[in-house]
Design a protein around this motif. Structure first.
Motif, PDB file in Angstrom:
ATOM      1  N   GLY A  35      29.147  26.021   6.775  1.00 15.56           N
ATOM      2  CA  GLY A  35      29.016  24.605   6.523  1.00 15.56           C
ATOM      3  C   GLY A  35      29.500  23.701   7.635  1.00 15.56           C
ATOM      4  N   SER A  36      30.010  24.263   8.712  1.00 13.88           N
ATOM      5  CA  SER A  36      30.479  23.423   9.822  1.00 13.88           C
ATOM      6  C   SER A  36      29.537  23.572  11.012  1.00 13.88           C
ATOM      7  N   LEU A  37      29.499  22.543  11.832  1.00 20.34           N
ATOM      8  CA  LEU A  37      28.699  22.585  13.056  1.00 20.34           C
ATOM      9  C   LEU A  37      29.209  23.696  13.970  1.00 20.34           C
ATOM     10  N   ALA A  38      30.527  23.779  14.122  1.00 25.67           N
ATOM     11  CA  ALA A  38      31.111  24.815  14.989  1.00 25.67           C
ATOM     12  C   ALA A  38      30.756  26.215  14.495  1.00 25.67           C
ATOM     13  N   GLY A  39      30.784  26.422  13.182  1.00 25.32           N
ATOM     14  CA  GLY A  39      30.417  27.732  12.627  1.00 25.32           C
ATOM     15  C   GLY A  39      28.968  28.079  12.908  1.00 25.32           C
ATOM     16  N   ALA A  40      28.079  27.085  12.774  1.00 28.75           N
ATOM     17  CA  ALA A  40      26.660  27.321  13.049  1.00 28.75           C
ATOM     18  C   ALA A  40      26.436  27.679  14.514  1.00 28.75           C
ATOM     19  N   VAL A  41      27.124  26.983  15.409  1.00 25.38           N
ATOM     20  CA  VAL A  41      26.973  27.259  16.840  1.00 25.38           C
ATOM     21  C   VAL A  41      27.530  28.642  17.177  1.00 25.38           C
ATOM     22  N   VAL A  49      22.512  19.979  17.537  1.00 25.21           N
ATOM     23  CA  VAL A  49      22.731  18.541  17.389  1.00 25.21           C
ATOM     24  C   VAL A  49      22.501  18.200  15.924  1.00 25.21           C
ATOM     25  N   THR A  50      23.420  17.417  15.355  1.00 24.38           N
ATOM     26  CA  THR A  50      23.282  17.006  13.951  1.00 24.38           C
ATOM     27  C   THR A  50      23.339  15.496  13.848  1.00 24.38           C
ATOM     28  N   GLN A  51      22.764  14.978  12.812  1.00 24.95           N
ATOM     29  CA  GLN A  51      22.917  13.566  12.490  1.00 24.95           C
ATOM     30  C   GLN A  51      24.090  13.470  11.525  1.00 24.95           C
ATOM     31  N   GLY A  52      24.984  12.568  11.800  1.00 24.47           N
ATOM     32  CA  GLY A  52      26.169  12.435  10.976  1.00 24.47           C
ATOM     33  C   GLY A  52      27.349  13.116  11.635  1.00 24.47           C
ATOM     34  N   VAL A  53      28.497  12.848  11.078  1.00 26.02           N
ATOM     35  CA  VAL A  53      29.735  13.382  11.638  1.00 26.02           C
ATOM     36  C   VAL A  53      29.881  14.851  11.237  1.00 26.02           C
ATOM     37  N   PRO A  54      30.128  15.752  12.195  1.00 27.83           N
ATOM     38  CA  PRO A  54      30.351  17.160  11.852  1.00 27.83           C
ATOM     39  C   PRO A  54      31.553  17.310  10.912  1.00 27.83           C
ATOM     40  N   GLN A  55      31.465  18.286  10.021  1.00 31.22           N
ATOM     41  CA  GLN A  55      32.518  18.514   9.021  1.00 31.22           C
ATOM     42  C   GLN A  55      33.899  18.615   9.652  1.00 31.22           C
ATOM     43  N   GLU A  56      33.995  19.290  10.792  1.00 33.77           N
ATOM     44  CA  GLU A  56      35.304  19.514  11.403  1.00 33.77           C
ATOM     45  C   GLU A  56      35.926  18.240  11.961  1.00 33.77           C
ATOM     46  N   LEU A  66      27.424   8.717  14.650  1.00 36.61           N
ATOM     47  CA  LEU A  66      26.254   9.189  13.923  1.00 36.61           C
ATOM     48  C   LEU A  66      25.674  10.490  14.440  1.00 36.61           C
ATOM     49  N   THR A  67      26.081  10.922  15.620  1.00 30.90           N
ATOM     50  CA  THR A  67      25.528  12.145  16.200  1.00 30.90           C
ATOM     51  C   THR A  67      26.658  13.115  16.524  1.00 30.90           C
ATOM     52  N   GLY A  68      26.459  14.347  16.144  1.00 27.71           N
ATOM     53  CA  GLY A  68      27.406  15.391  16.509  1.00 27.71           C
ATOM     54  C   GLY A  68      26.670  16.443  17.307  1.00 27.71           C
ATOM     55  N   VAL A  69      27.316  16.975  18.302  1.00 29.25           N
ATOM     56  CA  VAL A  69      26.718  18.049  19.087  1.00 29.25           C
ATOM     57  C   VAL A  69      27.752  19.161  19.222  1.00 29.25           C
ATOM     58  N   GLY A  70      27.279  20.371  19.026  1.00 29.15           N
ATOM     59  CA  GLY A  70      28.120  21.552  19.218  1.00 29.15           C
ATOM     60  C   GLY A  70      27.514  22.399  20.304  1.00 29.15           C
ATOM     61  N   GLY A  81      33.871  30.194  21.836  1.00 31.52           N
ATOM     62  CA  GLY A  81      34.308  29.048  21.065  1.00 31.52           C
ATOM     63  C   GLY A  81      33.206  28.005  21.082  1.00 31.52           C
ATOM     64  N   VAL A  82      33.520  26.849  20.509  1.00 26.61           N
ATOM     65  CA  VAL A  82      32.527  25.780  20.406  1.00 26.61           C
ATOM     66  C   VAL A  82      33.168  24.465  20.803  1.00 26.61           C
ATOM     67  N   LEU A  83      32.487  23.741  21.669  1.00 27.10           N
ATOM     68  CA  LEU A  83      32.876  22.386  22.026  1.00 27.10           C
ATOM     69  C   LEU A  83      32.064  21.459  21.129  1.00 27.10           C
ATOM     70  N   THR A  84      32.763  20.649  20.330  1.00 28.13           N
ATOM     71  CA  THR A  84      32.101  19.723  19.414  1.00 28.13           C
ATOM     72  C   THR A  84      32.413  18.297  19.841  1.00 28.13           C
ATOM     73  N   VAL A  85      31.376  17.477  19.923  1.00 25.43           N
ATOM     74  CA  VAL A  85      31.511  16.077  20.324  1.00 25.43           C
ATOM     75  C   VAL A  85      30.792  15.229  19.281  1.00 25.43           C
ATOM     76  N   ALA A  86      31.386  14.088  18.946  1.00 27.92           N
ATOM     77  CA  ALA A  86      30.728  13.137  18.051  1.00 27.92           C
ATOM     78  C   ALA A  86      30.700  11.784  18.733  1.00 27.92           C
ATOM     79  N   ALA A  87      29.561  11.107  18.642  1.00 30.55           N
ATOM     80  CA  ALA A  87      29.401   9.798  19.277  1.00 30.55           C
ATOM     81  C   ALA A  87      28.332   9.019  18.524  1.00 30.55           C
ATOM     82  N   PRO A  88      28.310   7.684  18.713  1.00 24.23           N
ATOM     83  CA  PRO A  88      27.292   6.880  18.026  1.00 24.23           C
ATOM     84  C   PRO A  88      25.877   7.355  18.351  1.00 24.23           C
ATOM     85  N   ALA A  89      25.627   7.677  19.565  1.00 22.78           N
ATOM     86  CA  ALA A  89      24.318   8.208  19.949  1.00 22.78           C
ATOM     87  C   ALA A  89      24.499   8.923  21.275  1.00 22.78           C
ATOM     88  N   LEU A  90      23.833  10.025  21.438  1.00 18.43           N
ATOM     89  CA  LEU A  90      23.929  10.780  22.684  1.00 18.43           C
ATOM     90  C   LEU A  90      22.538  10.887  23.293  1.00 18.43           C
TER      91      LEU A  90
END
Length: 178
Positions: A35-41, A49-56, A66-70, A81-90
């Motif tokens: 259920g987490s972006l990091a787990g999926a990556v 890339v997901t829309q919305g804030v990643p669970q972690e 609004l955008t999360g990227v792992g 490991g996974v680098l997760t970033v969240a920003a309004p738009a990437l």
């Protein structure tokens, strides 16, 4: 945020590094692999890339992100490991920048691991050399002691044959040790 597996056989991830206004409160936090972006990556080994804030990041990231990227940190072609970033738009160039940063971090992790392995091998090599030196020194000392006892036995033979015979047995024992 940098997430790595909690343990080699664990499903959960743990936050090992974090930056931003609330980065310190994330350190050490557990991130479920499901259920987490990091787990999926970690499972896929590919940027996601997901829309919305990643669970972690939900507890520390403002809702306007609004955008999360792992991005996976690949070490020997496997996710470390996974680098997760969240920003309004990437934008695409910003996504590439995140990937480039993750690639550089992966190289540094691999370099650090290789350096640690080299240091470990150097310690083992030095211990083996010391062991050989000690072995040679001990054998030489035992041999010298045996020669000295043989000389004593030769001198004592005419005075006391029993002592000479005892010294001869000791020399034989040392020869067996050598």
């Amino acid at each position: 945020v940098l997430c790595v597996p909690k343990a080699a056989d664990a499903d959960d991830l743990v936050v090992r590094a974090a930056s931003g206004p609330a980065g310190q409160q994330l350190l050490g936090a557990l991130v479920p692999a499901d259920g987490s972006l990091a787990g999926a990556v970690m499972r896929t080994g590919h940027r996601t890339v997901t829309q919305g804030v990643p669970q972690e990041l939900r507890t520390v990231v403002e809702p306007e992100a609004l955008t999360g990227v792992g991005v996976p940190l690949l070490v020997r072609d496997a996710p470390y490991g996974v680098l997760t970033v969240a920003a309004p738009a990437l934008a695409d160039d910003e996504l590439r920048l995140v990937e480039t940063f993750a690639n550089h971090a992966s190289v540094m992790i691999e370099y650090s691991r290789a350096r640690s392995e080299l240091e470990r091998l150097l310690v083992i090599e030095e211990r083996e050399r010391i062991g050989r030196d000690l072995h040679d020194t001990v054998i030489q000392q035992i041999f010298a002691t045996g020669l000295h006892l043989q000389a004593l036995a030769g001198r004592r033979q005419r005075d006391d044959p029993d002592i000479a015979e005892s010294l001869g047995r000791v020399v034989d024992g040392l020869d067996q040790i050598i």
